[in-house]
Every structure is written in C-alpha cells, then in structure tokens.
Design a protein around this motif. Structure first.
Motif, PDB file in Angstrom:
ATOM      1  N   MET A   1       4.153   4.675   3.401  1.00  0.00           N
ATOM      2  CA  MET A   1       3.860   3.340   4.137  1.00  0.00           C
ATOM      3  C   MET A   1       2.192   3.258   4.088  1.00  0.00           C
ATOM      4  O   MET A   1       1.724   2.278   3.787  1.00  0.00           O
ATOM      5  CB  MET A   1       4.102   3.510   5.549  1.00  0.00           C
TER       6      MET A   1
ATOM      7  N   LYS B   1       1.624   1.899   0.554  1.00  0.00           N
ATOM      8  CA  LYS B   1       1.909   0.540   0.327  1.00  0.00           C
ATOM      9  C   LYS B   1       0.888  -0.338   1.023  1.00  0.00           C
ATOM     10  O   LYS B   1       0.960  -1.568   1.007  1.00  0.00           O
ATOM     11  CB  LYS B   1       3.272   0.397   0.951  1.00  0.00           C
TER      12      LYS B   1
ATOM     13  N   THR C   1       0.747  -0.626   4.632  1.00  0.00           N
ATOM     14  CA  THR C   1       1.230  -1.137   5.675  1.00  0.00           C
ATOM     15  C   THR C   1       1.242  -0.255   6.952  1.00  0.00           C
ATOM     16  O   THR C   1       1.435  -0.697   7.944  1.00  0.00           O
ATOM     17  CB  THR C   1       2.915  -1.375   5.518  1.00  0.00           C
TER      18      THR C   1
END
Ligand code: NAD
Length: 283
Positions: free
Chosen positions: A53, A56, A58
């Motif tokens: 995460m 990425k 995010t």
C-alpha cells in the motif's frame, strides 16, 4: 472493557487481513495463533500488505508503521481479556471452533461481543455452546480483506440488537460496507456464487460449451471480471465442492447437488491453481 481493543483468533489468510484493517482504523489488535511460527507468518503477510500500500501511494509510511505497532501476537487466549470484540478466524472445522468459542466465552467480559468469520458453519449452531448466545454474531469478511469492500453481518436466531449494532459500528469503522443477513447456509454471496460455478461445471460436463467459452460468455455477456471456471480454479475445487455439500445437506434440496465432474476432478487431485491443474493448467 476497552472499546479500542479487539482480539482476532487465527493469524492466517483472513485473520491477518482482519488484524490489518482493524489496526489501520486505530484499534489495538491482539492476534492469536497456535504457535510462534504461525504468528510470524501472519505478521509477515500483514507487513508485506502494508508495504504494498505504501509503494502504491495509498498509505503513508508513518501510518503503516503505526498500524504495525498496534498489532500484538500471542499464543495465549488469556491475552484477550478486556477486549470489547473477539473475532474467531481459525481453521474451518466445527470441533475446533466450538472449543475456541467455549474458551472465549469463559474469558470475555459480559458486554463483549464474540464474532466468527466462518464461511459455512451455522451461526446459531456455534452460538449454542455460549452462555450468552445473544452476544454472538457472524462477521463474514471476504478475501483479500484489505481490498474487498463487503462484510456480511449474520444474525443467529438469538443475536441481540446491541451486539448487531456494535458489530456494524466496527465494520463501518474499518471502512467496509455491511449487509444484514439472517443465518442460512452460505449466507448471501456464496449462496448465489457457488451454485453458479457448479452450474458452469454442469454446462461443461454436458458439452454445451468449452471451459474457455463458458468463461468468455460470462465475462463478456455479464461483465463478470472473471469466468466461473477460472474462479473455481482460484477458490480451489475442493472448497467449491465442500460448499455445495453444505448447501445440499443444509437445504435437503436436490437443486444443490454437486456436479459429478466437480467431484471427479477433486478425486483426481485437480484442485485448481493450488495443485497446478484444474479447469486450466498453471505452470
Ligand atoms: P487459514 O488456514 O489461512 O488460517 C487459519 C489459522 O487458524 C491458521 O493460522 C491456524 O494455525 C489457526 N488456528 C488453528 N487452530 C487454532 C487455534 N486453536 N487457536 C488459534 N488459531 C488457530 O484459514 P483462513 O482462510 O484464514 O480461514 C479462516 C476462517 O475464515 C475460516 O472459518 C474460513 O471459513 C473463513 N473464511 C475464509 C475465506 C477465504 O477465502 N480464505 C473467506 C471468508 C471466510
């Protein structure tokens, strides 16, 4: 009792996912498994999921670190004393779950909610071993937990409104959408999904279409992201067969009979991706 503390029993695929989304939502999580190796595997899976995460973009690194700090592992169920919500996510075996639930019932505070992530066992049947069956509920997450938006909240015959409301608050706080379901074999999603897969196996067995064409038909004709047979290979044909058997036994209705080809493939060890061969080959 601490409203911010939850316990998760089982650090496997589902348990570490539930621990992850709970920790990200600010809960202090105690994750229980049978030995240190299982706990470590769960923690490693959780850590790599958080790292993905972050990569990425995010999730901020600081938030990932803070979430990881909030997850504690233990092999002692006693460590769960004082938690307000206990979620059982251990291996899908009735006897094992009954034993764990009896132990949780002994140690849980009176106001605590005890939940299970079972996919196929009756919530009412599990509740029957508890002193307070009204405080028990099904909280059915989907795999992979961090990515899947849905949680089925399953009320057993005796689940009370307060426990249902507490479970719903938890689900919303971890950022998922809850649907309310009455206890019934397969709940909603598997009740619709698995018989569809089983029917696809009948269609293949009858020679109506090839595996590739059955999957293409459902992808292009219904906008499904994956065809039913490719999905069966992902889930594992033994699991698909076991779920059909639960429906067949649970409803005593021949419409849920497993496709003979499905049984035959399981007998042959063609279980899908995990065995390298199912409706398709995986190298
Ligand atoms: P899993 O095999 O990945 O993990 C189960 C874990 O439970 C293992 O780490 C095992 O060591 C542990 N365990 C066994 N006995 C225990 C005990 N006495 N105390 C504590 N831990 C114990 O299984 P999973 O896929 O995470 O499934 C867990 C539950 O979630 C099952 O009830 C399953 O039906 C349900 N479920 C699974 C999926 C899925 O797609 N995998 C989806 C929804 C629900």
């Amino acid at each position: 009792m601490d409203e911010r503390r939850i316990g998760v029993i089982g650090a496997g695929t589902m348990g570490n996912g539930i621990a992850q989304v709970s920790a990200l939502a600010g809960y202090d999580v105690t994750m229980i498994d049978v030995d240190d190796a299982a706990l470590q595997r769960g923690r490693d899976a959780l850590q790599s999921s958080l790292a993905r995460m972050v990569k990425k973009g995010t999730l901020a690194q600081a938030d990932a670190d803070a979430a990881l700090q909030r997850v504690h592992g233990s092999t002692e169920l006693q460590q769960l004393r004082g938690a307000h919500l206990l979620i059982e996510a251990a291996t899908e075996r009735l006897e094992l779950k009954l034993r764990i639930l009896r132990q949780l019932d002994e140690l849980a505070d009176d106001g605590a909610v005890i939940a299970t992530n079972t996919s196929s066992i009756s919530i009412t049947q599990l509740a029957a071993v508890l002193r307070r069956p009204q405080r028990f509920i099904g909280v059915h997450f989907f795999n992979p937990v961090p990515l899947m938006a849905l949680v089925e909240l399953i009320r057993g015959l005796q689940t009370d409104d307060a426990s249902h409301a507490a479970a719903r608050r938890f689900v919303e706080r971890v950022g998922k959408t809850a649907v309310d379901v009455r206890n019934s074999p397969g709940f909603v999603v598997n009740r619709l999904l698995v018989p569809m897969i089983n029917e696809a196996v009948f269609v293949l067995q009858e020679g109506v279409a090839s595996a590739a064409d059955i999957d293409a038909a459902m992808k292009l004709g219904c906008n499904h992201p994956i065809g039913p047979l490719a999905l069966a290979d992902m889930i594992g044909l033994d699991t698909v067969l076991a779920v059909m058997q639960v429906f067949y036994d649970g409803f005593n209705d021949p419409k849920y009979r497993p496709a003979p080809l499905l049984k035959e493939m399981v007998d042959a060890g063609r279980l899908g991706r995990k065995s390298g061969h199912g409706f398709y080959r995986y190298d």
